[in-house]
Design a protein around this motif. Structure first.
Motif, short mmCIF file in Angstrom:
data_model
loop_
_atom_site.label_atom_id
_atom_site.label_comp_id
_atom_site.label_asym_id
_atom_site.label_seq_id
_atom_site.Cartn_x
_atom_site.Cartn_y
_atom_site.Cartn_z
N THR A 6 -6.81 69.56 35.48
CA THR A 6 -8.10 70.01 35.97
C THR A 6 -8.68 70.99 34.96
O THR A 6 -7.95 71.71 34.28
CB THR A 6 -7.99 70.71 37.34
OG1 THR A 6 -7.12 71.82 37.23
CG2 THR A 6 -7.47 69.75 38.40
N CYS A 7 -9.98 71.00 34.85
CA CYS A 7 -10.70 71.93 33.99
C CYS A 7 -11.62 72.76 34.87
O CYS A 7 -12.27 72.21 35.76
CB CYS A 7 -11.51 71.20 32.93
SG CYS A 7 -10.51 70.30 31.73
N ARG A 8 -11.67 74.06 34.60
CA ARG A 8 -12.56 74.93 35.36
C ARG A 8 -12.95 76.12 34.51
O ARG A 8 -12.22 76.50 33.58
CB ARG A 8 -11.90 75.40 36.64
CG ARG A 8 -10.69 76.28 36.43
CD ARG A 8 -10.12 76.81 37.75
NE ARG A 8 -8.89 77.56 37.56
CZ ARG A 8 -8.84 78.86 37.26
NH1 ARG A 8 -9.95 79.56 37.13
NH2 ARG A 8 -7.68 79.47 37.10
N ILE A 56 -15.84 80.60 29.06
CA ILE A 56 -14.41 80.37 28.86
C ILE A 56 -13.94 79.40 29.93
O ILE A 56 -14.08 79.65 31.13
CB ILE A 56 -13.60 81.68 28.92
CG1 ILE A 56 -14.13 82.67 27.87
CG2 ILE A 56 -12.11 81.39 28.68
CD1 ILE A 56 -13.46 84.02 27.90
N TRP A 57 -13.41 78.29 29.47
CA TRP A 57 -12.90 77.24 30.35
C TRP A 57 -11.42 77.06 30.10
O TRP A 57 -10.93 77.30 28.99
CB TRP A 57 -13.63 75.93 30.09
CG TRP A 57 -15.02 75.92 30.64
CD1 TRP A 57 -16.12 76.58 30.15
CD2 TRP A 57 -15.47 75.23 31.81
NE1 TRP A 57 -17.20 76.33 30.94
CE2 TRP A 57 -16.84 75.51 31.96
CE3 TRP A 57 -14.83 74.40 32.72
CZ2 TRP A 57 -17.58 74.98 33.00
CZ3 TRP A 57 -15.58 73.87 33.75
CH2 TRP A 57 -16.94 74.16 33.89
N GLY A 58 -10.73 76.60 31.10
CA GLY A 58 -9.31 76.36 30.96
C GLY A 58 -8.91 75.04 31.57
O GLY A 58 -9.59 74.52 32.47
N SER A 59 -7.82 74.50 31.08
CA SER A 59 -7.21 73.30 31.64
C SER A 59 -5.90 73.72 32.30
O SER A 59 -5.12 74.47 31.71
CB SER A 59 -6.89 72.27 30.56
OG SER A 59 -8.07 71.71 30.08
N THR A 60 -5.70 73.23 33.51
CA THR A 60 -4.47 73.51 34.22
C THR A 60 -3.81 72.21 34.65
O THR A 60 -4.47 71.19 34.85
CB THR A 60 -4.71 74.38 35.48
OG1 THR A 60 -5.58 73.67 36.36
CG2 THR A 60 -5.33 75.72 35.12
N ARG A 61 -2.52 72.28 34.74
CA ARG A 61 -1.74 71.18 35.29
C ARG A 61 -0.70 71.82 36.21
O ARG A 61 0.03 72.70 35.77
CB ARG A 61 -1.08 70.35 34.20
CG ARG A 61 -0.33 69.15 34.78
CD ARG A 61 0.15 68.18 33.73
NE ARG A 61 -0.98 67.37 33.27
CZ ARG A 61 -1.08 66.89 32.04
NH1 ARG A 61 -0.16 67.13 31.15
NH2 ARG A 61 -2.11 66.15 31.69
N GLU A 62 -0.69 71.39 37.46
CA GLU A 62 0.22 71.95 38.46
C GLU A 62 0.13 73.48 38.52
O GLU A 62 1.12 74.18 38.63
CB GLU A 62 1.66 71.50 38.18
CG GLU A 62 1.82 69.99 38.27
CD GLU A 62 3.23 69.52 37.92
OE1 GLU A 62 4.12 70.37 37.75
OE2 GLU A 62 3.42 68.30 37.83
N GLY A 63 -1.10 73.98 38.42
CA GLY A 63 -1.35 75.41 38.54
C GLY A 63 -1.10 76.24 37.30
O GLY A 63 -1.38 77.43 37.27
N GLU A 64 -0.56 75.62 36.24
CA GLU A 64 -0.28 76.35 35.00
C GLU A 64 -1.43 76.18 34.02
O GLU A 64 -1.87 75.06 33.76
CB GLU A 64 1.01 75.82 34.36
CG GLU A 64 1.32 76.49 33.03
CD GLU A 64 2.43 75.83 32.25
OE1 GLU A 64 2.83 76.40 31.22
OE2 GLU A 64 2.91 74.73 32.64
N PRO A 83 1.66 74.52 22.72
CA PRO A 83 2.26 73.56 21.79
C PRO A 83 2.89 72.34 22.45
O PRO A 83 2.70 71.21 21.98
CB PRO A 83 3.31 74.39 21.04
CG PRO A 83 2.76 75.77 21.08
CD PRO A 83 2.10 75.89 22.43
N HIS A 84 3.62 72.51 23.54
CA HIS A 84 4.29 71.37 24.18
C HIS A 84 3.31 70.45 24.92
O HIS A 84 3.69 69.37 25.36
CB HIS A 84 5.40 71.85 25.12
CG HIS A 84 4.91 72.54 26.36
ND1 HIS A 84 4.48 73.85 26.36
CD2 HIS A 84 4.79 72.10 27.63
CE1 HIS A 84 4.10 74.19 27.59
NE2 HIS A 84 4.28 73.14 28.38
N MET A 85 2.04 70.86 25.02
CA MET A 85 1.02 70.04 25.69
C MET A 85 0.03 69.41 24.71
O MET A 85 -0.85 68.66 25.12
CB MET A 85 0.26 70.89 26.71
CG MET A 85 1.13 71.48 27.81
SD MET A 85 2.05 70.27 28.78
CE MET A 85 0.72 69.37 29.56
N GLN A 86 0.17 69.70 23.44
CA GLN A 86 -0.76 69.16 22.45
C GLN A 86 -0.55 67.66 22.28
O GLN A 86 0.52 67.13 22.55
CB GLN A 86 -0.59 69.90 21.12
CG GLN A 86 -1.06 71.33 21.22
CD GLN A 86 -0.84 72.13 19.94
OE1 GLN A 86 -0.39 71.62 18.92
NE2 GLN A 86 -1.16 73.42 20.01
#
Length: 151
Positions: A6-8, A56-64, A83-86
Motif C-alpha cells: 500500500t502507498c499513502r 512524503i509518501w511511503g510504501s508499506t507491506r504488512e504494516g512495515e 535493501p531487501h525489498m529493492q
C-alpha cells in the motif's frame, strides 16, 4: 494492490520510521558515507525540513514501512527502498506519484551509486550534469538527473 503493498501520504508521526528507512538503505548502499549524521539528526531532518517542504509518501507491506519518497515542485529530494525489498517495483510506484504530480523533476544521486543511476535511467531520467562533490556535504562526486513528461 494484490501484492499487499500500500502507498499513502505519510504524517509527522511517520517521520521516525521514514528516517529509519533512509538510514538503513543509505548505510547499506553507500557504506563509505555511513555515520555522517546521528540518528537523531536524520529524524530532525525528516520531521523538520522534509516534512515542511515536501510531499512524503511511503510504501508499506504488512504494516512495515519499506520505502519512502519526498518530493516537491520540480525535485525528488529523497527516494529510499529497504535493501531487501529493492527490485520489486516499489521505487517505481513511489516515483510514479511524483511524476503524476509534476511535469518536470530533477534529482541528485552519487556517481558511485550505480544501482540508483540504473534505476533512474530506466525510469526516463537523463543525466544532465556531473560534479566533483565540492558542493555537497559528503564531498562525494554526484550527478544531476532530469525528467520531463512527454506532451
Amino acid at each position: 494492490m494484490s501484492d499487499g503493498l500500500t502507498c499513502r501520504q505519510l504524517a509527522l508521526a511517520d517521520m521516525e520510521a521514514a528516517s529509519n528507512v533512509f538510514r538503513t538503505t543509505f548505510h547499506a548502499r553507500l557504506p563509505w558515507l555511513a555515520g555522517l549524521h546521528k540518528p537523531e539528526e536524520d529524524r530532525a531532518f525528516w520531521s523538520g525540513y522534509l516534512f515542511s517542504n515536501c510531499a512524503i509518501w511511503g510504501s508499506t507491506r504488512e504494516g512495515e514501512l519499506i520505502g519512502v519518497i519526498a518530493f516537491r515542485q520540480g525535485w525528488v529530494d529523497q527516494l529510499y527502498i529497504l535493501p531487501h525489498m529493492q527490485g520489486q517495483g516499489i521505487g517505481s510506484r513511489l516515483l510514479y506519484l511524483a511524476k503524476a504530480s509534476h511535469a518536470r523533476l530533477n534529482l541528485w544521486t552519487f556517481q558511485k551509486n550505480t544501482g540508483a543511476r540504473h534505476f533512474y535511467e530506466s525510469q526516463g531520467f537523463e543525466a544532465v550534469r556531473e560534479t566533483d562533490g565540492a558542493d555537497n556535504e559528503q564531498y562525494e562526486p554526484d550527478i544531476l538527473y532530469s525528467w520531463r513528461r512527454c506532451a
